[in-house]
Enzyme design. Structure first.
Site, PDB file in Angstrom:
ATOM      1  N   GLY A  88       0.168  -5.309  11.377  1.00  0.00           N
ATOM      2  CA  GLY A  88       0.112  -3.991  10.753  1.00  0.00           C
ATOM      3  C   GLY A  88      -1.275  -3.590  10.298  1.00  0.00           C
TER       4      GLY A  88
ATOM      5  N   GLU B  70       2.041 -14.546   1.102  1.00  0.00           N
ATOM      6  CA  GLU B  70       1.066 -13.968   2.024  1.00  0.00           C
ATOM      7  C   GLU B  70      -0.190 -13.530   1.272  1.00  0.00           C
ATOM      8  OE1 GLU B  70       2.191 -11.383   5.611  1.00  0.00           O
ATOM      9  OE2 GLU B  70       1.475  -9.902   4.152  1.00  0.00           O
TER      10      GLU B  70
END
Lengths: 290, 291
Positions: B174, B242
């Protein structure tokens, strides 16, 4: 899309650390180090804390001792600045090695060595000498080791961008010619033989290095193939450079230095070479080899 | 015509196969970025096969996520490290629901029973600790390299030794092509995962990371510590582990970076830079599956 904004990760890095005119990674994913591909600060911050010692071997035999002063002075200005460095100067004539002022954390070690009768033999015995010296001494003193020719001068920074497990450098005379023109040893009777249609690059014998353990391994292997040829009465086209090329074909280097790190001042500088870091000293080969 | 395997980026028979001029192929710290067209799979195979390596894979199948295991494993058998010894470590709270999948020789499935935490965020964040613990107890002696992958994914194309390295991270699909200021780093300075404006190299995806088992041990330990630090301070980072991974890889650069071919999201349209999708999300109803 790339022109709208320069600050996304790939395009920002595109424009500041990017070379589109040259190959920056080999087909086995070893980086090829050119000016413009790396950020020296990032690399320094990664490597400095590791407190590494980098070794350099260089052979100053016979008249070649005349190059030691300039080699060391220029290395003090440009080679691995800020790191601990051990210069191992292998020589048959220790008294002629000049005293050069060294920065803190850097030292000169003279390694007495026997002089062989011919310059080809001197050149080819380097692998054995380096290998032996690693086993006896330098393995306990350095983390990385570079093996360089002495008749060279540093002109610009040579830093931690060059560190890697197994490091080879592109020969300045052949980085931009078709592979069929590489001066590999072509006789199948030689242990350094590389057949037509094979080969990745033509690496220069004047610069190689890596983790000291890896340099130990490949100097051993090269010395073995050199001895094999000797026993068979053959000497490879470019001495140990031919053997090095044979070795690096079967055992790919993990990092490749562009010809910025192994230049030849007699060559005109092509557009791909933005910076010359290490280059030959002009000399009369005929005079100096005897 | 002849062979012009040289370094100039001009059209050339031997060279045109191994060059990408449209993308960055090496990071500023000289880690290769792996895209289709940058590597020769045969050369890499001949270098790695003789080493007789074993590659481990960890994947967490907790609660309803066990439904993804079958497809993950079947597709891995087709595409992941073909010809190499592979150990799949499936961490699950529900061992009986793990399907039996036919595996190639030299490849085995190991079920690692694990506790189920109350929320999906906690489950996600405890992965670092679980992987770290498992390496210490078991996998360090069984594998040379370890990849930690999300389970709700499928392999579509080859994932081979081009991915092996000391410390391997992957670009999040993304964000590989957006301005750094838009990376969803944790921006609160109170978090241990904080990355200030103006800093950062890439946005790495938490669904794929790996490396030498010893290195994975080290960085899962570090990430788990920063995660616990946040927990003690009553804060949870924007994108869970993350965020912590991104913080870690900013200070400790990966030695190899995988392009988004290795971590794709099928919901995204494929841009021109992506020539091949190797590993990608399975379409799912997040709301349904997380509870």
């Amino acid at each position: 899309y790339t022109f709208e904004c320069c600050y996304n990760s790939l395009t920002f890095l595109f424009f500041s650390f990017r070379r589109q005119d040259v190959l920056t990674v080999t087909p086995w994913l070893a980086p090829i180090v050119w000016e413009g591909t790396f950020n020296a600060e990032i690399l320094d911050s990664a490597y400095r804390p590791l407190n590494l010692t980098v070794g350099v071997t260089a052979f100053a035999i016979g008249k070649y001792t005349r190059f030691v002063g300039r080699f060391l002075e220029s290395a003090e200005k440009h080679f691995m600045k800020g790191y601990r460095v051990n210069y191992y100067i292998f020589t048959d004539n220790p008294e002629t090695i000049p005293t050069v002022q060294l920065q803190p954390g850097r030292r000169l070690v003279i390694v007495p060595i026997k002089k062989y009768p011919s310059w080809q033999e001197i050149s080819m015995r380097r692998m054995e000498a380096i290998n032996k010296h690693i086993a006896e001494t330098s393995h306990g003193e350095v983390d990385y080791l570079f093996c360089l020719d002495i008749d060279m001068v540093f002109y610009n920074a040579w830093g931690p961008e060059t560190l890697g497990d197994i490091v080879a450098a592109l020969h300045p005379g052949y980085f931009n010619v078709p592979r069929s023109q590489f001066p590999y040893e072509r006789r199948s009777s030689s242990a350094a033989h590389i057949p037509d249609g094979e080969g990745d690059f033509y690496y220069g014998g004047a610069v190689f290095g890596g983790l000291v353990k890896k340099v130990y391994e490949f100097t051993k292997t090269c010395h073995m193939t050199i001895l094999t040829d000797k026993a068979n009465g053959i000497m490879a086209a470019w001495q140990e450079e031919s053997h090095l090329n044979r070795h690096f074909l079967s055992h790919k280097p993990s990092k490749v230095l562009s010809p910025e790190y192994l230049w030849d001042d007699r060559k005109p500088k092509p557009p791909e070479i933005h910076l010359i870091r290490f280059s030959t000293v002009d000399k009369d080969y005929k005079e100096i080899r005897d």
